[in-house]
Scaffold this active site. Structure first.
Site, PDB file in Angstrom:
ATOM      1  CD  GLU A 171      -2.911  -1.094   2.199  1.00 27.54           C
ATOM      2  OE1 GLU A 171      -2.863  -0.372   3.167  1.00 27.54           O
ATOM      3  OE2 GLU A 171      -4.004  -1.755   1.906  1.00 27.54           O
TER       4      GLU A 171
ATOM      5  CD  GLU B 250     -11.964  -7.698  -3.249  1.00 27.60           C
ATOM      6  OE1 GLU B 250     -11.704  -8.585  -2.384  1.00 27.60           O
ATOM      7  OE2 GLU B 250     -12.340  -6.480  -3.306  1.00 27.60           O
TER       8      GLU B 250
END
Length: 802
Positions: free
Chosen positions: A419, A505
């Site tokens: 991240e 997703e």
């Protein structure tokens, strides 16, 4: 081969794998007889004030009292500065001696006899110093200063101190290099495999004879299956071993060979190194996913931080083993080392038990991320971190991770960061003002022109990927991207081989069309059924790593909160309801579980009758007639429900919209049983819960009745039961633990995230009716462990230590 050399190699192969620590010399643990002083006073030891003796590993943060005055990101535990001291003599006759630290958190500086050996700021890196120039013939004083004064320097709990093992390495002047043994397997088929071995030699200027290396590969029974030798000089010495009819390493049958290497001067062995070898092939395809040994499979992974609740950052190998075995039982086959290199023991266990490993270098690059101090995403964050030494150390930190861990067959991807592309934390890009810029995590506004430009990420990614590939090309480089929509505007995705999507997703299909050559997987995902279906039903998504495998300290919510309770397992590695739900999705074995809750009191909104929970506790104690929802997590085709032997929930088919079968029934005391049924109605598995009476007795069960050796850990599960031997899930009795004999209490873990009491004494409340006692062996003999609580029948457990 001469008889003497053969005997030497055979004896070596039977020794402990401590040689694998640094790939040269003789390694001995250096954990005993240390002194510790909390505070920044190097003279404390001479003053004999605020000094105590201890045995490493040691984490002083977890010894402190939880307090809301400390940072939530560190689990409301203290940090600070500490000093360690060890006085020792060198008694062997070797020419050189080194000190090797598996991990010190953080910003450590090491001194020997007043001379600075070195400084290592990264608290997760393993490192070594040469002590030889400063050793004396008599007593030697080793001092280690550990600086964790920047308490809120990580988004999760790190611990403080020398929290992993320390080793002293003895060798001759001519020896293999640190982490100088490496291997790669190629041309693997049913009939043969080739193992390319690389040995790095140093100190050859001291040679007084001919040097050569010998490499032997042994099978699991100790039989030599391949060997080769070659004359040696300074630097890399490669040889190749050809194995006939190779046995492969995989997740179901993690077969391990043993590679033994020796360095010889004339006919004398002067150094040796050893490591495990697992023969396997890896293939990643943008359209069809991942293949292990030619077999297409889904990676069912979990993310793990490095703590173990009450034990803090000091996690013994036995504790890791139990945790991994519990994850394996529910169907997990991969571990993500979040977000840093972890203890060598963990990789050894993953090799042995058959887990794939995503090894990860860091959580932060050149600028600091937000570190929450009042609660996760609450209040005003701090901006401490590792960014201040990034430029000087990151290349070496990444290289050391790869060199240290490259011989583990479990490692199948190298991650250069987690991240680091989080939008506006700290990087930004104009694309964040677009209509399709949202991410599925908290986001800190649109484009910020004064923030660091996200294009910098791509340049760093190219640099770090090159570092990895300069050492190992047998595995892909990856990264865990939080802001995929932003990173797509940079060189980051193209710099790495496999692209991880964190909580993104919604872009799996879109980005597969936009970037058809990109290999995509869920590097960090939620535990929801939909998150799994996006993996299960999409060929081009090869797997997911769930956040998280276990509950962990730090990244806490507002006080009171020890940590984040997102785990499939709790702090004590007991399976939570969501762990049972995950087992129903991942396990190859029949699974059935039931949990319950009042319909009108549980849900996303009050009275949400259409909501089915995947966190329902398996309790059966309510008021008569109350309307209760019973949820079933199963991998059977159908299930039905029986109460006191009578069917109260008719047979229902598995619901692939949410993965849960449920019934609403009026409460009646007794025994509730759910049976998972095959398509033709045969019982495949079942689960029962029974109404409990009042707490009556304590029942304790150890996972081992006999243990060999000191420094082993026995896990004792302590439960409060009623007079009918039924676990009382509603119990919260305070348990007192007394240990006598050949062991000591390491800690009592109640697994209650909101319990901010004292975790350093011998008392702890049970949570959901149970707790875990960690007992460490100290010597030969019997350990007697007594558990008591007011008004309850006490119990005692005996463990024999050989």
């Amino acid at each position: 081969m001469k008889r003497g050399l053969l005997a030497s190699i055979v004896a070596f192969s039977m020794s402990l794998c401590s040689y694998a620590q640094v790939s040269f010399g003789t390694a001995e643990k250096f954990n005993d007889d240390w002194q510790f002083s909390l505070g920044d006073d190097s003279l404390a030891f001479s003053k004999k004030k605020n000094v105590r003796k201890l045995t490493l590993p040691h984490d002083w943060s977890v010894e402190g009292q939880l307090s809301p005055t400390f940072a939530s990101c560190q689990g409301f535990l203290p940090a600070g500065i500490g000093w360690y001291r060890k006085v020792f003599k060198v008694t062997d006759k070797e020419d050189m001696h080194f000190i090797y630290f598996e991990g010190v958190y953080c910003r450590s500086t090491v001194y020997l006899n007043g001379k600075k050996l070195g400084h290592r700021p990264n608290g997760f890196a393993s490192f070594m110093y040469d002590m030889t120039p400063y050793l004396s013939a008599g007593e030697n004083e080793l001092l280690v200063r550990v600086d964790h004064s920047q308490q809120a320097d990580s988004r999760w709990y790190t611990g403080s101190g020398i929290y992993r093992d320390v080793w002293i390495i003895s060798s001759g002047k001519i020896h293999f290099s640190q982490w100088g043994l490496g291997w790669q397997a190629r041309k693997i088929n049913k009939s043969s495999a080739t193992v390319d071995v690389e040995m790095n030699v140093e100190g050859t200027m001291y040679a007084k004879g001919k040097l050569k290396v010998v490499a032997e590969l042994q099978d699991a029974q100790g039989k030599v299956v391949a060997k080769a030798s070659k004359s040696a000089g300074e630097g890399k010495v490669p040889v190749s071993l050809k194995v006939s009819n190779p046995r492969l390493w995989d997740i179901d049958s993690p077969y391990l060979y043993r590679l033994n290497t020796v360095l010889m001067q004339d006919d004398k062995v002067i150094d040796k190194a050893s490591c495990n070898v697992g023969l396997r092939t890896l293939k990643f395809d943008a359209n069809t996913g991942f293949y292990l040994n030619g077999k297409n499979m889904k990676v069912k992974g979990v993310c793990l931080h490095h703590d173990a609740g009450v034990l803090g950052a000091v996690v013994p190998k036995d504790v890791w083993r139990r945790r991994l075995e519990n994850l394996k039982e529910m169907g997990a086959n991969a571990i993500r080392m979040s977000h840093n290199p972890q203890a060598p023991d963990l990789y050894d266990l993953c090799d042995e038990l058959g887990f794939l490993v995503m090894d990860e270098a860091s959580d932060e690059w050149e600028f600091p991320k937000r570190k929450w101090v009042e609660g996760w995403n609450a209040g005003t964050p701090a901006f401490f971190g590792t960014f201040d030494f990034f430029e000087e150390w990151i290349d070496r930190d990444v290289a050391d991770m790869v060199r240290r861990d490259r011989n583990h067959p479990c490692v199948f991807m190298w991650s250069i960061g987690n991240e680091v592309d989080y939008p506006n934390d700290p990087y930004s890009h104009p694309v964040l003002d677009g209509n399709n810029a949202a991410i599925n995590q908290p986001m800190f506004g649109g484009y910020k022109k004064d923030a660091p430009n996200a294009e910098r990420i791509g340049k760093i990614a190219k640099r770090l990927s090159a570092v990895v590939r300069s050492i190992d090309t047998s595995r892909p480089v990856t990264g865990a991207l939080a802001g995929v929509v932003m990173s797509n505007q940079t060189e980051y995705p193209e710099a790495i081989d496999v692209v991880g999507y964190n909580y993104t997703e919604n872009r799996y299909d879109e980005d597969h069309k936009l970037y058809p050559k990109r290999v995509i997987y869920g590097s960090e995902t939620g535990v929801g059924f939909g998150n799994w279906k996006d993996v299960r039903d999409k060929k081009h998504i090869f797997g997911q790593f769930i956040w998280t495998g276990t509950d962990y300290l730090g990244e806490s919510g507002r006080w009171p909160s020890r940590g984040l309770n997102t785990g499939l397992l709790d702090f004590g590695s007991f399976k939570k309801p969501r762990g049972w739900f995950r087992a129903s999705l991942w396990s190859e074995k029949p699974v059935t579980y039931i949990g319950t809750y009042p319909i009108m009191q549980r849900g996303r909104r009050q009275g949400a009758r259409d909501y089915v929970s995947t966190d329902a506790l398996d309790t059966w104690n309510y008021d008569d007639g109350m309307n209760i929802r019973v949820v079933c997590y199963t991998n059977s085709a159908k299930a039905h429900l029986l109460l006191n032997g009578k069917e109260v929930g008719k047979i229902k088919d598995y619901d692939d919209s949410n993965g849960v079968i449920y019934w609403d029934i009026p409460y009646q005391a007794g025994k509730l049983v759910c049976e998972g049924l095959s398509k033709d109605g045969k019982v495949e598995s079942s689960y029962a819960i029974t109404t409990s009476l009042r707490p009556y007795k304590i029942v304790a069960v150890a996972d081992k009745s006999t243990v060999k050796g000191a420094d082993r850990v026995v896990h004792i599960t302590v439960q409060v039961k009623d007079e009918n031997d039924v676990l009382v899930k509603l119990a919260d009795n305070n348990i007192i633990c007394t240990v006598t004999g050949a062991g000591q209490l390491l800690g009592l873990e109640g697994s209650n995230n909101a319990d901010m009491g004292n975790y350093r004494d011998n008392m702890q409340r049970v949570h959901n009716g149970q707790l875990l006692a960690y007992i460490k062996t100290t010597k030969k003999g019997d350990i007697k462990v007594k558990f008591q609580s007011p008004l309850l029948q006490e119990t005692e457990v005996t463990v024999k230590v050989d």
